[in-house]
Design an enzyme around this catalytic site. Sequence first.
Site, mmCIF file in Angstrom:
data_model
loop_
_atom_site.group_PDB
_atom_site.id
_atom_site.type_symbol
_atom_site.label_atom_id
_atom_site.label_comp_id
_atom_site.label_asym_id
_atom_site.label_seq_id
_atom_site.Cartn_x
_atom_site.Cartn_y
_atom_site.Cartn_z
ATOM 1 N N MET A 30 9.569 -8.219 -2.251
ATOM 2 C CA MET A 30 10.616 -9.276 -2.269
ATOM 3 C C MET A 30 12.041 -8.763 -2.703
ATOM 4 O O MET A 30 12.050 -8.322 -3.758
ATOM 5 C CB MET A 30 9.788 -10.516 -3.055
ATOM 6 C CG MET A 30 10.972 -11.730 -2.924
ATOM 7 S SD MET A 30 10.190 -12.928 -4.221
ATOM 8 C CE MET A 30 10.880 -12.312 -5.796
ATOM 9 N N SER A 104 4.734 -4.489 -4.509
ATOM 10 C CA SER A 104 4.857 -5.910 -4.933
ATOM 11 C C SER A 104 4.276 -6.581 -3.565
ATOM 12 O O SER A 104 3.150 -6.347 -3.153
ATOM 13 C CB SER A 104 5.969 -6.476 -5.230
ATOM 14 O OG SER A 104 6.021 -7.754 -5.577
ATOM 15 N N GLN A 105 4.816 -7.459 -2.941
ATOM 16 C CA GLN A 105 4.314 -8.445 -2.026
ATOM 17 C C GLN A 105 3.926 -7.416 -0.689
ATOM 18 O O GLN A 105 3.226 -7.683 0.151
ATOM 19 C CB GLN A 105 5.172 -9.741 -1.459
ATOM 20 C CG GLN A 105 6.259 -9.253 -0.658
ATOM 21 C CD GLN A 105 6.869 -10.623 -0.339
ATOM 22 O OE1 GLN A 105 6.739 -11.540 -0.932
ATOM 23 N NE2 GLN A 105 7.715 -10.716 0.584
ATOM 24 N N ASP A 225 4.365 -6.303 -16.768
ATOM 25 C CA ASP A 225 5.124 -7.347 -15.722
ATOM 26 C C ASP A 225 5.090 -8.818 -16.145
ATOM 27 O O ASP A 225 4.292 -9.140 -16.620
ATOM 28 C CB ASP A 225 3.734 -7.044 -14.501
ATOM 29 C CG ASP A 225 4.352 -7.550 -13.237
ATOM 30 O OD1 ASP A 225 5.256 -8.388 -13.315
ATOM 31 O OD2 ASP A 225 3.850 -6.949 -12.232
ATOM 32 N N HIS A 281 7.714 -4.612 -13.696
ATOM 33 C CA HIS A 281 7.175 -4.743 -12.430
ATOM 34 C C HIS A 281 8.388 -3.890 -11.654
ATOM 35 O O HIS A 281 9.633 -4.058 -11.564
ATOM 36 C CB HIS A 281 7.540 -6.381 -11.980
ATOM 37 C CG HIS A 281 7.079 -6.737 -10.667
ATOM 38 N ND1 HIS A 281 5.797 -6.768 -10.139
ATOM 39 C CD2 HIS A 281 7.478 -6.803 -9.423
ATOM 40 C CE1 HIS A 281 5.671 -7.034 -9.057
ATOM 41 N NE2 HIS A 281 6.876 -7.063 -8.273
#
Length: 322
Positions: A30, A104-105, A225, A281
């Site tokens: 993202m 991540s996503q 994170d 993150h």
Amino acid sequence: MVPWQTFLVSSTLLLHSALAQTPVVLWHGMGDDCCNPDSMGAITELIQEHIPGVFVHSVQIGESASDDRNAGFFGVINDQLDQVCEQLAGIKELANGFHAVGFSQGGLLLRGYVERCNQPPVHNLITFGSPHGGVSDIPNCNAHDFKCVLMRTMVRRGVYTSYVQHRVIQAQYFKDPANIEGYLESNIFLPSINNEQPSRAEHNATFKEHLQQLRHFVMIQFDQDTMIVPPETAWFWTMTDDEDAPLVPLHEQELYKEDWLGLRHLDEAGRLRFLMAPGKHMEISPDFFVDAVLKPYLADQDDANAGDQHHHEPKLLRQRPG
């Protein structure tokens, strides 16, 4: 051996090495895009530095980097997976399969690719800080990122409404521990891809079959994170509304015990790995990426130390803040 024969043999060996090395596919997270030189570009350079001649493809949704970044916030994940299945199937360099690295996503979506189509097949799947178990809060934003702020505003107004589910990417892996019924009934992506439907008859055997075909599934969590909640979702943990036991590790879930996705099969075969990366993150140190990911899971044996002679500046590989 005459000079032209030496040249021919050397050229043939180099070509064979490049062709033999398993290609790599990246999918960003993202707020990022396929071609950001500070994230996907830097990762691509690092991989090619250590594995000379390897083919690396970075997934792009839309016609431009701007379209791709927008698609990280808005759209329907199932439609995007259809596009990527077609995109990867059309790249001749990937025809014999590839290793996949998701950020991540992007890691969650690459798992979706494996389960939904997997043609060409993924050999090793590596995911960094990916919300496999869903998120119980919407990922944080940079206050100056209008698209991200808009996304959060829409989600907070009704995450399980059809309007939001069919427009906001992050809503499609939102798992409200206080409203599991609403999640199972209305979330259009995660319950399906995790085979969480209440009826076993609704579970997709193909998803399990495809995931079990992986050589390795490597899930990486960041030890600092604060972007995704809970951070343990990167290891497929999930949240409950029980204050005394708010987190359920993967191995304690029915999803694992009854092996809805093939994760138990992979684990018992020694092919499911859980790694902890230092830092926040998506702040990935080159040393960690090379030693924990590239050498054991991306490089063919003969190329594993090909780039050891190169010196790295002490910097972090970052995604754009989202």
